[in-house]
Design an enzyme around this catalytic site. Structure first.
Site, PDB file in Angstrom:
ATOM      1  N   VAL A   1       0.871  -1.178   0.000  1.00 53.06           N
ATOM      2  CA  VAL A   1       0.000   0.000   0.000  1.00 53.06           C
ATOM      3  C   VAL A   1       0.904   1.224   0.000  1.00 53.06           C
ATOM      4  CG1 VAL A   1      -1.983  -1.045   1.167  1.00 53.06           C
ATOM      5  CG2 VAL A   1      -0.152  -0.003   2.515  1.00 53.06           C
ATOM      6  N   SER A   2       0.432   2.287  -0.610  1.00 48.27           N
ATOM      7  CA  SER A   2       1.165   3.544  -0.539  1.00 48.27           C
ATOM      8  C   SER A   2       0.843   4.219   0.788  1.00 48.27           C
ATOM      9  CB  SER A   2       0.781   4.458  -1.701  1.00 48.27           C
ATOM     10  OG  SER A   2      -0.572   4.851  -1.582  1.00 48.27           O
ATOM     11  N   SER A   3       1.617   5.236   1.127  1.00 51.07           N
ATOM     12  CA  SER A   3       1.362   5.963   2.376  1.00 51.07           C
ATOM     13  C   SER A   3      -0.011   6.612   2.358  1.00 51.07           C
ATOM     14  CB  SER A   3       2.451   7.027   2.586  1.00 51.07           C
ATOM     15  OG  SER A   3       3.712   6.420   2.664  1.00 51.07           O
TER      16      SER A   3
ATOM     17  N   GLU B   1      -2.720   5.566   0.677  1.00 51.88           N
ATOM     18  CA  GLU B   1      -3.741   4.530   0.841  1.00 51.88           C
ATOM     19  C   GLU B   1      -3.815   4.062   2.291  1.00 51.88           C
ATOM     20  OE1 GLU B   1      -3.599   2.317  -3.504  1.00 51.88           O
ATOM     21  OE2 GLU B   1      -2.049   1.920  -2.013  1.00 51.88           O
TER      22      GLU B   1
END
Length: 491
Positions: free
Chosen positions: A10-12, A14
């Site tokens: 996951v990105s930061s 998200e």
């Protein structure tokens, strides 16, 4: 038995929007029957991810038979990276399966589908970048205030002083707003004339405790105060020269996480002149002090307490030499209650890290004796150039004018051009007046020659006077093997 591993990412952003996003992915991978799961909280455009690198190491070592992901974009959002990954999977006989995208490298249709989805994912990333760039461009055209510095708040797309109560003085418990503290920081800087001393005074006054760090978002290290100020010396310098404090609007001070040169900033002048923290004259003073600090390696710094501090360099590695102190009679003085006999030295700073083999230290009096000898031998030249010495070292008034000229040189608009022309005239007039006021008669020059030729004159100066003269006349002192190798003068 075939080994199957899973990869989740996951990105930061998200993770911030859905704190369970990573957990949900990992649960789905467990249901799919994977034996081990590797994960990252990083952008998919970055190739240097810890979990991703571990997965690829297993693939290259042929320690895994299949890698399972929930969606293709969890693995990477770059088509170039995706193709490299696919090649490595094929070369090592490793299958990849994406649960939501019906991708399976073991089938021809799965390979084709994978390439199509990768191209679409990369196009979406590029479109997102374009939208962000267009959005920033639109805000700059409208001159919308962004990222207000300490002391300010954004109201109606404008920078306004933040007068809300923020902190209390440690002694009196009197409330201060960010705007008031910001102004106090500026005044403290003028008083202390060094970034570190200014921070020390402010931190003590408000009871701010700083903590060393070298991880997380501050990877460059330094010191910050948790939840209050995030001023390191470099951060304070950037804040002091921020045009917003002078009533201007500034864009592109940072780009891609890197500081942009001051000449490349986009500045809109006088967008909030009634909300200034720093006047034009004070901005010139700040620039002059910072420029002077950079030249002498820290105005008022405790590390430059000795006359030759900052001028002594190692003849082996050319690194600067730090000051050291020692005592001849430490134990005897302690036993009898006597004053210790102190010795002072210069030693290569790189010896401390063993990156230079010059361990021998040079006594300060020996280094200073060599400097005085060189100055006495050059007394005639020094006395002949004495009338222009003040111009060479640029007095504070001239430094302030030069700093202001550098500030407005790249500013757009006819008003900036008029200011530049006026400043150039002021600088020329200043130099002319300096030359006229410092011209010496032949008798005065002979007296100077007699004075500068006398070693006793240099020895009887105060440490502050020596420091000022050495800075003006000495370029560097080179030491090696415990001896002064040479003295380079500016005259």
């Amino acid at each position: 038995m075939a080994k199957r591993i899973g990869y989740a990412r996951v990105s930061s952003r998200e993770q911030a929007e859905n704190s369970h996003a990573l957990e949900q992915q990992m649960q789905r991978l467990r249901v799919a029957g994977v034996e081990e799961i590797y994960s990252d909280v990083e952008s998919g455009t970055k190739d240097d991810r810890k979990g991703f690198n571990l997965v690829m190491d297993l693939v290259r070592n042929k320690s895994v038979d299949e890698v399972v992901i929930t969606r293709l974009d969890r693995l990477t959002r770059s088509l170039i990276t995706l193709r490299k990954v696919l090649d490595e999977f094929r070369e090592n006989g490793v299958n990849m399966k994406a649960l939501d995208d019906s991708v399976d490298l073991s089938t021809a249709a799965g390979k084709f589908h994978l390439n199509m989805l990768g191209a679409l994912a990369e196009m979406e990333v590029d479109r997102l970048s374009e939208r962000v760039r267009h959005g920033w461009s639109h805000l700059r055209k409208r001159q919308v205030a962004m990222n207000p510095p300490f002391g300010y708040v954004k109201l109606d797309d404008k920078h306004c002083l933040d007068h809300e109560p923020f902190l209390c003085l440690l002694e009196t418990q009197q409330e201060r707003s960010r705007a008031e503290i910001a102004r106090e920081i500026v005044e403290t800087f003028f008083q202390e004339k060094t970034l570190r001393k200014c921070l020390r005074v402010i931190n003590q006054k408000y009871g701010i405790h700083t903590f060393a760090h070298n991880q997380g978002q501050h990877r460059r290290g330094g010191r910050v105060a948790r939840g209050v100020f995030r001023f390191s010396p470099a951060g304070l310098r950037g804040w002091l020269i921020n045009p917003v404090l002078q009533g201007h609007l500034c864009y592109l001070r940072m780009q891609d996480g890197q500081r942009v040169p001051q000449t490349d900033w986009i500045i809109h002048y006088n967008t909030h002149p009634d909300q200034r923290i720093v006047s034009d004259e004070e901005a010139r003073r700040i620039e002059a002090i910072l420029q002077h600090n950079q030249q002498v390696r820290g105005f008022g710094s405790t590390a430059l307490r000795y006359p030759l501090s900052g001028l002594v360099f190692c003849g082996e590695c050319r690194g600067s030499c730090y000051s050291l102190t020692g005592q001849n009679n430490y134990h005897r003085a302690k036993r009898l209650g006597l004053e210790p006999e102190m010795n002072y030295y210069f030693q290569c700073k790189n010896w401390r890290t063993r990156s230079c083999n010059q361990k021998s230290a040079v006594r300060m009096e020996n280094a200073e004796a060599a400097v005085i000898e060189a100055l006495v031998n050059r007394a005639e030249t020094i006395s002949a150039t004495a009338e222009v010495t003040e111009e060479q070292i640029d007095p504070p008034g001239l430094q302030a004018l030069k700093a202001e000229l550098a500030y407005y040189l790249n500013a757009p608009g006819s008003r900036a051009e008029a200011i530049v022309a006026d400043l150039k005239q002021q600088i020329e007039a200043y130099r002319y007046n300096q030359q006229a006021s410092t011209s010496l008669s032949s008798e005065q020059r002979d007296l100077l020659l007699q004075t500068f030729s006398d070693p006793l004159y240099w020895k009887t100066l105060t440490p502050e006077q020596k420091r000022e003269l050495y800075r003006a006349l000495v370029e560097r002192v080179i030491v090696k093997d415990g001896q002064v190798e040479r003295v380079d003068l500016r005259v």
